[in-house]
Design a protein around this motif. Structure first.
Motif, mmCIF file in Angstrom:
data_model
loop_
_atom_site.group_PDB
_atom_site.id
_atom_site.type_symbol
_atom_site.label_atom_id
_atom_site.label_comp_id
_atom_site.label_asym_id
_atom_site.label_seq_id
_atom_site.Cartn_x
_atom_site.Cartn_y
_atom_site.Cartn_z
ATOM 1 N N SER A 85 0.836 -1.208 0.000
ATOM 2 C CA SER A 85 0.000 0.000 0.000
ATOM 3 C C SER A 85 0.866 1.251 0.000
ATOM 4 N N ASP A 122 -5.611 0.728 4.514
ATOM 5 C CA ASP A 122 -5.239 1.280 3.220
ATOM 6 C C ASP A 122 -5.743 2.697 3.052
ATOM 7 N N ARG A 143 -3.394 4.843 4.880
ATOM 8 C CA ARG A 143 -2.056 4.845 4.303
ATOM 9 C C ARG A 143 -2.013 5.536 2.954
ATOM 10 N N GLU A 179 -3.648 -4.281 -5.962
ATOM 11 C CA GLU A 179 -2.893 -4.827 -4.831
ATOM 12 C C GLU A 179 -3.493 -6.144 -4.382
HETATM 13 MG MG LIG Z 1 -1.908 -3.049 2.064
#
Ligand SMILES: [Mg+2]
Ligand SMILES: Nc1nc2c(ncn2[C@@H]2O[C@H](COP(=O)(O)OP(=O)(O)OP(=O)(O)O)[C@@H](O)[C@H]2O)c(=O)[nH]1
Length: 325
Positions: free
Chosen positions: A64, A100, A103, A149
């Motif tokens: 991430s 996420d 982040r 991801e």
């Molecule tokens: Mg992640």
């Protein structure tokens, strides 16, 4: 809902329309499914393609963080970037959606970025379709790069590799022993290996790990879709934003070469074929799973157990029942 106007809005890059369309492809309702299929059909005509980059790696390796730094670099170059996540276990996704979101704070504020966390859906088949269709929607909306991801456990990386143009494996700096920990199959799928966290105390270890993987990659059988020198191993630091430009330059070199050599088109065609077959399998399994079919299965199964009918004859009856529905 009028899929027509929704399609137009998506083609105009309207992010709210895109978000709504993704909700539609995620829905399990039959009427939503029909709308989603019609919408995707309509959008396919636009023929827009993004560079689809799959990113895999163990929990905490920095996927991430990398996506945010890398995504910021791309938007800084004027590119439009979409981020999707594949997380087949619903227990985990509960946590990582939140994680996420915090982040990717910077990227989520970028007007040229679109971030869509994984839905809390645990069935991998459902997640695969949703992600594939979400990618198609992002492409129609004019995104240049779609980053996907996935956490490097189980089957999810194969799923992501089968829908990516480039598949990146993110690794942490580690001793030589841990090289063995990466499954051969994943190493064979990787188009590029990035050793993240090449900063501070970890820098020297990261450089060694990178050399180990570069060696391991050279030993692997060469694939036709790789030019000389690929797959590459490189060090990056997602936090310090080091090595990102170099990694992007290598991705562009590889992509340009593949386009030129026809591998891009071949790979997309093979992937489409693969997903078609997967969809047929899923649809057949779904039809076998209705209460009526389950009852029939139990009934025939009992006859098979008692020796009244052979397994193959029972299977044939089952299949003829299925085609009658
Ligand atoms: Mg992640
Ligand atoms: N030193 C250093 N730490 C990093 C780097 N990239 C990520 N981290 C740290 O590693 C931790 C995990 O980062 P994430 O980006 O959440 O990792 P992830 O792979 O997305 O994790 P999951 O989504 O939970 O699988 C965080 O504390 C990050 O700050 C890096 O380049 N250098």
């Amino acid at each position: 809902m009028q899929t027509d106007s929704l399609a137009d809005r998506i083609l105009n890059g309207d992010r709210r329309a895109l978000a709504r369309a993704i909700t539609l492809v995620e829905s399990g309702r039959a009427d939503h499914r029909a709308q989603a299929t019609a919408l995707l059909d309509e959008l396919a005509g636009a023929g827009r393609q993004a560079l689809r980059i799959g990113l895999s790696g163990t929990p905490g390796v920095g996927k991430s963080t990398f996506i945010e730094s890398f995504g910021m670099m791309l938007t800084g170059q004027g590119l439009r970037v979409a981020v999707l996540a594949v997380d087949p276990s619903s227990a985990r996704s509960g946590g990582s959606i939140l994680g996420d979101k915090t982040r990717m704070e910077r990227l989520s504020r970028e007007k040229n970025a679109f971030i869509r966390p994984s839905p809390s859906q645990s069935h991998l088949g459902g997640v695969a379709r949703r992600t594939r269709e979400a990618i198609a929607l992002c492409e129609a909306a004019g995104f240049d790069v779609v980053l996907i991801e996935t956490v490097g456990v189980g089957q999810s990386e194969t799923v992501v590799a089968e829908m990516s143009d480039l598949f990146l494996l993110l690794l942490a700096p580690a001793g030589g022993d841990e090289l063995q920990g990466v499954k051969r199959g994943i190493m064979e799928m990787a188009d590029m290996v990035l050793i993240n966290k090449a900063d501070g105390d970890l820098k020297a270890t990261a450089t060694r790990t990178c050399a180990d993987y570069a060696g391991a990659l050279r030993l692997l059988r060469k694939r036709p879709q790789d030019p000389d020198g690929f797959p590459k191993a490189m060090t990056v630091s997602a936090v310090e934003e080091h090595g990102l430009e170099q990694a992007w330059a290598e991705m562009q070199t590889l992509t340009a070469w593949r386009r030129e050599a026809g591998h891009w088109a071949t790979s997309r065609a093979t992937q489409a074929q693969y997903w078609f077959e997967q969809e047929v399998r899923h649809a057949l399994l779904a039809r076998l799973s209705t209460p009526q079919m389950r009852d029939r299965m139990d009934e025939l199964g009992a006859k098979v157990s008692s020796g009244n009918i052979s397994p193959s004859a029972a299977a044939e009856q089952m299949l003829s029942d299925l085609s009658g529905h």
